[in-house]
Design an enzyme around this catalytic site. Structure first.
Site, mmCIF file in Angstrom:
data_model
loop_
_atom_site.group_PDB
_atom_site.id
_atom_site.type_symbol
_atom_site.label_atom_id
_atom_site.label_comp_id
_atom_site.label_asym_id
_atom_site.label_seq_id
_atom_site.Cartn_x
_atom_site.Cartn_y
_atom_site.Cartn_z
ATOM 1 C CE1 TYR A 3 -3.940 -2.158 0.418
ATOM 2 C CE2 TYR A 3 -2.621 -3.297 2.060
ATOM 3 C CZ TYR A 3 -3.718 -3.246 1.239
ATOM 4 O OH TYR A 3 -4.613 -4.285 1.232
ATOM 5 C CG ASN A 36 -11.125 -3.209 -7.162
ATOM 6 O OD1 ASN A 36 -11.866 -3.023 -8.118
ATOM 7 N ND2 ASN A 36 -10.036 -3.948 -7.248
ATOM 8 C CB CYS A 96 -7.364 -4.811 -4.867
ATOM 9 S SG CYS A 96 -8.854 -5.811 -4.811
ATOM 10 C CG HIS A 97 -5.423 -10.643 -6.097
ATOM 11 N ND1 HIS A 97 -6.186 -10.164 -7.155
ATOM 12 C CD2 HIS A 97 -4.432 -11.387 -6.643
ATOM 13 C CE1 HIS A 97 -5.670 -10.619 -8.287
ATOM 14 N NE2 HIS A 97 -4.609 -11.370 -8.001
ATOM 15 C CD GLU A 120 -2.107 -13.085 -9.765
ATOM 16 O OE1 GLU A 120 -1.133 -12.330 -9.539
ATOM 17 O OE2 GLU A 120 -3.264 -12.654 -9.951
#
Length: 175
Positions: free
Chosen positions: A108, A131, A139-140, A167
């Site tokens: 952040y 979001n 945003c993850h 991912e």
């Protein structure tokens, strides 16, 4: 590439929102949008269907297919139009999210500094919390400066952990 479209339709044009529900490894997802773009992605179990929306998966077919490909591990970059509101700052944060590469993370604080607000980590977190199209606007991929997962509006930190593992190639979520 994500294309940001104005949230409100052109004057004189009626864009009737529609919705579709799709299965995902995170649970059923509710997708809301129209022919201009995707408006929302929510966990169906936690969402409320507005009576003005119509059940019609056709305008959401591309978003549904791309999300399915993402969960299968075959898609790393979405190519969709998103028609979202938000304040100018929220939209700046959401645009920046699309620049975090698949399999990578940022904090952040990193995002706040990049947006010219060196003490704005909480403001970035607040923008992430609202979001409207998580997964598509990833945003993850944003963590606390300590490395903690912090919150995640699409089902909490455990789902955020699952997405990061997907991912990184550590987890296959398809199913």
């Amino acid at each position: 590439m994500i294309r940001f479209i104005a949230a409100s339709p052109d004057p004189g044009r009626t864009a009737e929102p529609c919705y579709a529900v799709m299965d995902s490894p995170l649970g059923e997802l509710l997708l809301v949008g129209d022919d201009r773009g995707l408006h929302r992605v929510d966990l169906a179990a936690e969402a409320r269907i507005d009576p003005s929306w119509r059940a019609d998966p056709a305008p959401l077919a591309d978003a549904t297919a791309q999300l399915a490909a993402y969960f299968d591990g075959g898609l790393t970059d979405f190519d969709l139009a998103v028609a979202v509101g938000g304040t100018p700052f929220q939209r700046r944060v959401w645009r920046r999210l699309t620049e975090i590469p698949y399999g990578s993370t940022a904090t952040y604080g990193d995002l706040a500094r990049e947006l010219g607000l060196p003490r704005g980590a909480r403001a970035v977190g607040a923008a992430n919390a609202v979001n409207p199209v998580p997964l598509v606007l990833p945003c993850h991929r944003v963590l606390a400066s300590s490395g903690d997962l912090a919150g995640y509006g699409l089902g909490g930190p455990e789902r955020k952990r699952q997405l990061l593992r997907l991912e990184s190639g550590q987890l296959a979520l398809a199913g």
